[in-house]
Scaffold this active site. Structure first.
Site, PDB file in Angstrom:
ATOM      1  N   SER A 149       0.856  -1.180   0.000  1.00 37.42           N
ATOM      2  CA  SER A 149       0.000   0.000   0.000  1.00 37.42           C
ATOM      3  C   SER A 149       0.893   1.231   0.000  1.00 37.42           C
ATOM      4  O   SER A 149       2.036   1.182   0.474  1.00 37.42           O
ATOM      5  CB  SER A 149      -0.884   0.019   1.258  1.00 37.42           C
ATOM      6  OG  SER A 149      -1.548   1.262   1.395  1.00 37.42           O
ATOM      7  N   TYR A 166      -1.425  -0.760  10.492  1.00 41.47           N
ATOM      8  CA  TYR A 166      -1.573  -1.032   9.057  1.00 41.47           C
ATOM      9  C   TYR A 166      -0.377  -0.496   8.284  1.00 41.47           C
ATOM     10  O   TYR A 166       0.227  -1.203   7.470  1.00 41.47           O
ATOM     11  CB  TYR A 166      -2.869  -0.406   8.545  1.00 41.47           C
ATOM     12  CG  TYR A 166      -3.133  -0.659   7.083  1.00 41.47           C
ATOM     13  CD1 TYR A 166      -3.638  -1.876   6.646  1.00 41.47           C
ATOM     14  CD2 TYR A 166      -2.872   0.336   6.122  1.00 41.47           C
ATOM     15  CE1 TYR A 166      -3.884  -2.111   5.301  1.00 41.47           C
ATOM     16  CE2 TYR A 166      -3.110   0.113   4.787  1.00 41.47           C
ATOM     17  CZ  TYR A 166      -3.618  -1.114   4.374  1.00 41.47           C
ATOM     18  OH  TYR A 166      -3.851  -1.338   3.028  1.00 41.47           O
TER      19      TYR A 166
END
Length: 260
Positions: A149, A166
Protein backbone atom coordinates in the site's frame (compact mmCIF):
# COMPACT_ATOMS: atom_id res chain seq x y z
CA UNK A 1 10.77 -14.15 -30.29
CA UNK A 2 7.43 -14.04 -28.49
CA UNK A 3 4.76 -11.48 -29.22
CA UNK A 4 3.41 -9.22 -26.50
CA UNK A 5 0.19 -11.24 -26.55
CA UNK A 6 2.21 -14.37 -25.77
CA UNK A 7 4.26 -12.64 -23.07
CA UNK A 8 1.17 -11.47 -21.22
CA UNK A 9 -0.70 -14.75 -21.61
CA UNK A 10 -1.22 -16.86 -18.49
CA UNK A 11 -2.63 -19.89 -20.31
CA UNK A 12 -1.70 -23.05 -18.40
CA UNK A 13 -0.71 -21.14 -15.26
CA UNK A 14 -2.25 -21.56 -11.83
CA UNK A 15 -2.78 -18.78 -9.31
CA UNK A 16 -3.66 -18.59 -5.62
CA UNK A 17 -5.16 -15.27 -4.54
CA UNK A 18 -5.73 -14.55 -0.85
CA UNK A 19 -8.39 -12.08 0.16
CA UNK A 20 -9.85 -12.93 -3.22
CA UNK A 21 -13.56 -12.87 -2.49
CA UNK A 22 -14.04 -9.14 -3.13
CA UNK A 23 -12.33 -5.81 -3.70
CA UNK A 24 -8.75 -5.68 -4.91
CA UNK A 25 -8.23 -9.42 -4.57
CA UNK A 26 -11.18 -10.25 -6.79
CA UNK A 27 -10.07 -7.61 -9.30
CA UNK A 28 -6.63 -9.23 -9.52
CA UNK A 29 -8.08 -12.74 -9.70
CA UNK A 30 -10.32 -11.64 -12.57
CA UNK A 31 -7.36 -10.15 -14.43
CA UNK A 32 -5.31 -13.33 -14.09
CA UNK A 33 -8.26 -15.45 -15.15
CA UNK A 34 -8.94 -13.25 -18.16
CA UNK A 35 -5.39 -14.00 -19.29
CA UNK A 36 -6.02 -17.75 -19.02
CA UNK A 37 -4.91 -18.71 -15.52
CA UNK A 38 -6.76 -21.17 -13.30
CA UNK A 39 -7.52 -19.32 -10.08
CA UNK A 40 -7.94 -20.47 -6.48
CA UNK A 41 -9.53 -17.87 -4.23
CA UNK A 42 -9.18 -17.81 -0.47
CA UNK A 43 -10.78 -15.71 2.27
CA UNK A 44 -12.54 -16.37 5.57
CA UNK A 45 -16.19 -16.32 4.48
CA UNK A 46 -17.45 -19.23 2.39
CA UNK A 47 -20.55 -17.42 1.14
CA UNK A 48 -18.53 -14.51 -0.26
CA UNK A 49 -16.06 -16.90 -1.87
CA UNK A 50 -18.85 -18.90 -3.46
CA UNK A 51 -20.36 -15.73 -4.91
CA UNK A 52 -16.98 -14.60 -6.24
CA UNK A 53 -16.29 -17.94 -7.91
CA UNK A 54 -19.72 -17.95 -9.52
CA UNK A 55 -18.98 -14.47 -10.86
CA UNK A 56 -15.61 -15.55 -12.30
CA UNK A 57 -17.09 -18.67 -13.87
CA UNK A 58 -19.78 -16.53 -15.50
CA UNK A 59 -16.86 -14.82 -17.25
CA UNK A 60 -15.47 -18.18 -18.44
CA UNK A 61 -12.68 -18.19 -15.85
CA UNK A 62 -11.74 -21.50 -14.25
CA UNK A 63 -11.95 -20.85 -10.53
CA UNK A 64 -12.37 -22.58 -7.18
CA UNK A 65 -12.25 -21.54 -3.54
CA UNK A 66 -10.96 -22.59 -0.13
CA UNK A 67 -12.12 -20.83 3.04
CA UNK A 68 -9.22 -20.13 5.39
CA UNK A 69 -8.13 -17.60 7.99
CA UNK A 70 -4.90 -16.05 6.74
CA UNK A 71 -3.82 -15.25 10.29
CA UNK A 72 -4.03 -18.86 11.50
CA UNK A 73 -0.99 -21.09 10.97
CA UNK A 74 -3.06 -24.27 10.68
CA UNK A 75 -5.39 -22.69 8.12
CA UNK A 76 -2.44 -21.42 6.10
CA UNK A 77 -0.90 -24.89 5.91
CA UNK A 78 -4.24 -26.38 4.88
CA UNK A 79 -4.78 -23.71 2.25
CA UNK A 80 -1.40 -24.38 0.66
CA UNK A 81 -1.76 -28.14 0.78
CA UNK A 82 -5.32 -28.21 -0.57
CA UNK A 83 -4.46 -25.80 -3.37
CA UNK A 84 -1.52 -27.96 -4.41
CA UNK A 85 -3.70 -31.06 -4.23
CA UNK A 86 -6.29 -29.41 -6.49
CA UNK A 87 -3.97 -27.72 -8.99
CA UNK A 88 -0.76 -29.75 -8.69
CA UNK A 89 1.38 -26.64 -8.42
CA UNK A 90 1.13 -22.88 -7.93
CA UNK A 91 2.78 -20.61 -10.49
CA UNK A 92 1.43 -17.31 -9.15
CA UNK A 93 0.85 -16.38 -5.52
CA UNK A 94 -1.01 -13.14 -4.83
CA UNK A 95 -0.78 -12.14 -1.18
CA UNK A 96 -3.68 -9.73 -0.88
CA UNK A 97 -5.43 -10.63 2.40
CA UNK A 98 -5.24 -7.76 4.84
CA UNK A 99 -6.88 -5.98 7.73
CA UNK A 100 -6.76 -2.53 9.27
CA UNK A 101 -7.77 -0.90 12.54
CA UNK A 102 -8.13 2.77 13.30
CA UNK A 103 -7.03 4.22 16.64
CA UNK A 104 -4.68 6.90 17.93
CA UNK A 105 -1.15 5.55 18.39
CA UNK A 106 -1.04 6.42 22.10
CA UNK A 107 -4.19 4.39 22.74
CA UNK A 108 -3.73 1.67 20.12
CA UNK A 109 -4.96 -1.68 21.51
CA UNK A 110 -2.39 -4.45 21.58
CA UNK A 111 -5.01 -6.93 20.38
CA UNK A 112 -5.64 -4.74 17.33
CA UNK A 113 -1.91 -4.45 16.65
CA UNK A 114 -1.55 -8.24 16.79
CA UNK A 115 -4.59 -8.81 14.58
CA UNK A 116 -3.25 -6.55 11.84
CA UNK A 117 0.32 -7.83 12.04
CA UNK A 118 -0.66 -11.50 12.16
CA UNK A 119 -2.67 -11.28 8.95
CA UNK A 120 -0.82 -8.60 6.99
CA UNK A 121 2.75 -9.83 7.43
CA UNK A 122 3.03 -13.01 9.54
CA UNK A 123 0.42 -14.91 7.55
CA UNK A 124 1.83 -13.56 4.28
CA UNK A 125 5.26 -14.90 5.26
CA UNK A 126 3.98 -18.32 6.28
CA UNK A 127 1.95 -18.88 3.12
CA UNK A 128 4.74 -17.63 0.85
CA UNK A 129 7.25 -19.85 2.62
CA UNK A 130 5.08 -22.95 2.24
CA UNK A 131 4.13 -22.37 -1.39
CA UNK A 132 7.73 -21.53 -2.21
CA UNK A 133 9.14 -24.60 -0.52
CA UNK A 134 6.55 -27.09 -1.79
CA UNK A 135 5.97 -25.80 -5.32
CA UNK A 136 7.97 -22.87 -6.65
CA UNK A 137 11.49 -23.73 -5.54
CA UNK A 138 11.33 -27.39 -6.68
CA UNK A 139 9.93 -26.31 -10.08
CA UNK A 140 12.38 -23.38 -10.41
CA UNK A 141 9.55 -21.03 -11.32
CA UNK A 142 7.27 -18.63 -9.52
CA UNK A 143 5.62 -15.23 -9.57
CA UNK A 144 4.86 -13.71 -6.17
CA UNK A 145 2.77 -10.55 -6.12
CA UNK A 146 2.35 -8.92 -2.72
CA UNK A 147 -0.28 -6.26 -2.20
CA UNK A 148 1.35 -3.56 -0.10
CA UNK A 149 0.00 0.00 0.00
CA UNK A 150 1.11 3.59 -0.36
CA UNK A 151 0.53 3.55 3.40
CA UNK A 152 3.68 1.44 3.58
CA UNK A 153 5.68 4.13 1.79
CA UNK A 154 4.79 7.11 4.01
CA UNK A 155 2.81 8.20 7.02
CA UNK A 156 -0.68 9.67 7.12
CA UNK A 157 -1.46 13.33 6.67
CA UNK A 158 -2.59 14.99 9.94
CA UNK A 159 -6.31 14.70 10.52
CA UNK A 160 -6.80 11.77 8.17
CA UNK A 161 -6.21 8.13 9.13
CA UNK A 162 -4.89 6.77 12.45
CA UNK A 163 -3.61 3.41 11.25
CA UNK A 164 -0.17 2.89 12.73
CA UNK A 165 -0.34 -0.92 12.65
CA UNK A 166 -1.57 -1.03 9.06
CA UNK A 167 1.11 1.37 7.82
CA UNK A 168 3.78 -0.52 9.73
CA UNK A 169 2.63 -3.88 8.36
CA UNK A 170 2.59 -2.60 4.78
CA UNK A 171 6.07 -1.14 5.25
CA UNK A 172 7.12 -4.62 6.30
CA UNK A 173 5.54 -6.06 3.15
CA UNK A 174 7.62 -3.63 1.08
CA UNK A 175 10.92 -4.78 2.57
CA UNK A 176 9.81 -8.43 2.69
CA UNK A 177 9.32 -8.13 -1.07
CA UNK A 178 12.77 -6.68 -1.68
CA UNK A 179 14.51 -9.13 0.62
CA UNK A 180 12.81 -12.26 -0.73
CA UNK A 181 13.46 -11.15 -4.31
CA UNK A 182 17.16 -11.19 -3.49
CA UNK A 183 17.02 -14.63 -1.93
CA UNK A 184 14.75 -16.46 -4.35
CA UNK A 185 15.91 -15.04 -7.66
CA UNK A 186 18.27 -18.00 -8.01
CA UNK A 187 15.20 -20.25 -8.07
CA UNK A 188 13.60 -18.46 -11.03
CA UNK A 189 11.10 -16.73 -8.76
CA UNK A 190 10.20 -13.06 -9.06
CA UNK A 191 8.82 -11.17 -6.07
CA UNK A 192 7.15 -7.81 -6.56
CA UNK A 193 4.57 -5.66 -4.81
CA UNK A 194 1.69 -3.47 -5.82
CA UNK A 195 1.19 -0.40 -3.63
CA UNK A 196 -2.37 0.78 -4.24
CA UNK A 197 -3.50 4.21 -3.25
CA UNK A 198 -7.06 4.76 -2.10
CA UNK A 199 -9.56 2.37 -3.67
CA UNK A 200 -13.17 2.33 -2.43
CA UNK A 201 -13.78 -0.99 -0.66
CA UNK A 202 -15.42 -2.47 2.38
CA UNK A 203 -12.19 -1.94 4.34
CA UNK A 204 -11.89 1.72 3.36
CA UNK A 205 -15.59 2.62 3.56
CA UNK A 206 -15.33 4.27 6.98
CA UNK A 207 -12.46 6.53 5.93
CA UNK A 208 -14.22 7.41 2.71
CA UNK A 209 -17.37 8.46 4.57
CA UNK A 210 -15.42 10.44 7.17
CA UNK A 211 -13.08 12.30 4.82
CA UNK A 212 -15.28 12.48 1.71
CA UNK A 213 -14.66 11.56 -1.91
CA UNK A 214 -14.06 15.15 -2.97
CA UNK A 215 -11.45 15.78 -0.29
CA UNK A 216 -9.65 12.55 -1.13
CA UNK A 217 -9.62 13.23 -4.85
CA UNK A 218 -8.25 16.73 -4.22
CA UNK A 219 -5.03 15.15 -2.90
CA UNK A 220 -4.56 12.98 -6.01
CA UNK A 221 -2.77 14.44 -9.08
CA UNK A 222 -5.15 12.54 -11.39
CA UNK A 223 -8.07 13.81 -9.28
CA UNK A 224 -9.69 10.38 -8.95
CA UNK A 225 -9.70 7.27 -6.76
CA UNK A 226 -8.81 3.79 -7.92
CA UNK A 227 -11.50 1.75 -9.67
CA UNK A 228 -12.31 -1.84 -10.59
CA UNK A 229 -9.76 -1.91 -13.44
CA UNK A 230 -6.77 -0.02 -12.14
CA UNK A 231 -4.79 -2.95 -10.68
CA UNK A 232 -5.41 -5.35 -13.55
CA UNK A 233 -2.60 -4.38 -15.91
CA UNK A 234 0.06 -4.11 -13.22
CA UNK A 235 -0.92 -7.45 -11.70
CA UNK A 236 -0.73 -9.22 -15.05
CA UNK A 237 2.66 -7.66 -15.76
CA UNK A 238 4.11 -9.01 -12.51
CA UNK A 239 2.42 -12.41 -12.95
CA UNK A 240 3.38 -13.05 -16.56
CA UNK A 241 6.45 -13.59 -18.72
CA UNK A 242 6.22 -9.92 -19.66
CA UNK A 243 7.66 -9.22 -16.20
CA UNK A 244 10.28 -11.99 -16.12
CA UNK A 245 13.15 -9.51 -15.62
CA UNK A 246 11.37 -7.46 -12.96
CA UNK A 247 11.84 -8.41 -9.31
CA UNK A 248 12.08 -6.67 -5.97
CA UNK A 249 10.03 -3.73 -7.23
CA UNK A 250 7.23 -1.77 -5.58
CA UNK A 251 4.77 -0.25 -8.04
CA UNK A 252 2.51 2.48 -6.68
CA UNK A 253 -0.91 2.48 -8.34
CA UNK A 254 -2.18 5.63 -6.70
CA UNK A 255 -2.96 8.32 -9.26
CA UNK A 256 0.35 10.03 -8.50
CA UNK A 257 -0.06 10.54 -4.75
CA UNK A 258 3.36 9.08 -3.89
CA UNK A 259 5.08 11.20 -6.54
CA UNK A 260 4.24 14.59 -5.07
Amino acid sequence: MRTTQQLFSLAGRTALVTGGSRGLGLQIAEALGEQGARVMLSARKADELDEAVRYLRSRDIEAAWIAADGACEEHIARLADETLAAFGYVDILVNNAGATWGAAAEDYPLAAWDKVMNLNIRGLFLLTQRIGKLSMIPRKYGRIVNVASVAGLAGNAPGTMETIAYNTSKGAVVNFTRTLAGEWGKHGITVNALAPGFFPSKMTQGSLERIGVGNMCAEVPLNRLGDDEDLKGAAVLFASEAGKHITGQILAVDGGVSAV
